[in-house]
Design an enzyme around this catalytic site. Sequence first.
Site, short mmCIF file in Angstrom:
data_model
loop_
_atom_site.label_atom_id
_atom_site.label_comp_id
_atom_site.label_asym_id
_atom_site.label_seq_id
_atom_site.Cartn_x
_atom_site.Cartn_y
_atom_site.Cartn_z
N GLU A 56 0.80 -1.23 0.00
CA GLU A 56 0.00 0.00 0.00
C GLU A 56 0.83 1.28 0.00
OE1 GLU A 56 -0.19 -2.42 2.25
OE2 GLU A 56 -0.46 -1.67 4.30
N ASN A 57 2.14 1.16 0.23
CA ASN A 57 2.96 2.37 0.13
C ASN A 57 3.20 2.78 -1.32
OD1 ASN A 57 4.47 -0.12 0.30
ND2 ASN A 57 6.33 1.11 0.17
#
Lengths: 223, 226
Positions: free
Chosen positions: B50-51
């Site tokens: 998700e980064n």
Amino acid sequence: MIDKRVGSLADIVADCPDLRDGATMLIGGFGDAGVPEKLIDTVRDLGLRDLTVVSNNAGSGDYGIAALLKAGCVSRMVCSFPRSAGSVVFEALYAAGKIELEIVPQGTLAERIRAGGAGIPAFYTATGYGTPLAAGKETREFEGRHYVMERAIRADVALIHARTADRWGNLTYPKTARNFNPIMAMAAATTLAEVRRFVDTVPPEEVVTPGIFVTRMVEVGER
Amino acid sequence: MNYQPLSAEDIARRVARDIPNGAYVNLGIGMPMLVADHPVPGREFVLHSENGLLGMGPAPAAGEEDQDLVNAGKQPVTILPGGSYFHHADSFAMIRGGHIDVSILGAYQVAANGDLANWALPGPKPPAVGGAMDLVAGARQVWVMLSTHVAKDGAHKLVARCDLPLTGLACVDRVYSDLAVIDITPHGFVVTDMVAGLSLEELQAKTGAPIQLADGCRPLRANRAA
């Protein structure tokens, strides 16, 4: 001629009225990736007080955001994950009641910043509905599902880290160090970028942040 | 004890078998990351971090770490052919917009109605949520991995109602523990797989809400793929 490049870190913070006590500041990065460390150090040395800092994490070790916290510049943190292996400075301030914390789900934090840059005052998300982080917030049902209203974040200053830039402020980013930097660039009155390398022109198809979102830039070299 | 609980690796191998070919999958920090080590021959799934990374590959060789290329746990990773980088708002549009097929997370408690508690414990430490609330609200399927069916102090992790702060309401679809695979259904916990030698009564005693046995419930065995 437009040229947003400045020659030094001292120049980038000179005559910048948005850098003031009580300002809200967006700081890019995720963990150590894409954190504008040289800009943070420069801002720390200005001795500002009572800043609100919006960033995914609350720093680790004694560098970057942790150094800004340690210097007593920050009274409020807005982040999704303030706790990490090395977040000792933040944890000590928090335990002593010397810093306020607003905890925001990571995607809601990103979208609040994006909305701020896009001129959208608030939006609805299913994230967090029914949890303590939605307490006191307006909710609404759309097509049978419950959503929480979240407000946009706009800031006085954004500090971001980029890979390459041309004189117009068009930016590219290194790998996952992109993270929050492009959306933060959009959401502040003044956006200051530290850039690893200035180039003549960034090929238009490779531009991630168009120069319209960037105020000033300084070259800091490769890490 | 006439049964053998699954190891974390066994559980990861069992989870990997349920991921369909072509799926976009987000693995939570910690135990869920083990799923990446057990690819199923003939199937390809794309890992989302998700980064801001699709096509996440394994950890780099020693000395090859790149501090610009990390996962959601801030650990160095690699990128596979076909991968891409993107900013956080796009990454969570993938999550919130229903484009992630499966989110696999750890948990403190899962309730029989699918409520999940996995982000906050009582204590003086500052709270930290990360992307968990976004993932459980947005992914098409939410699976929970439990290294042990009950907590070390004997407390139930599968409960009638969570008493820890919630991450999301009615969001969990399935639980994989060291003893069983359990679907969350409108009728509560339904056991689809159980370790060989364990009785339903024994499993019920370790579960804080009523469980039912699915038709055709399958045996789970340690240290093998089946």
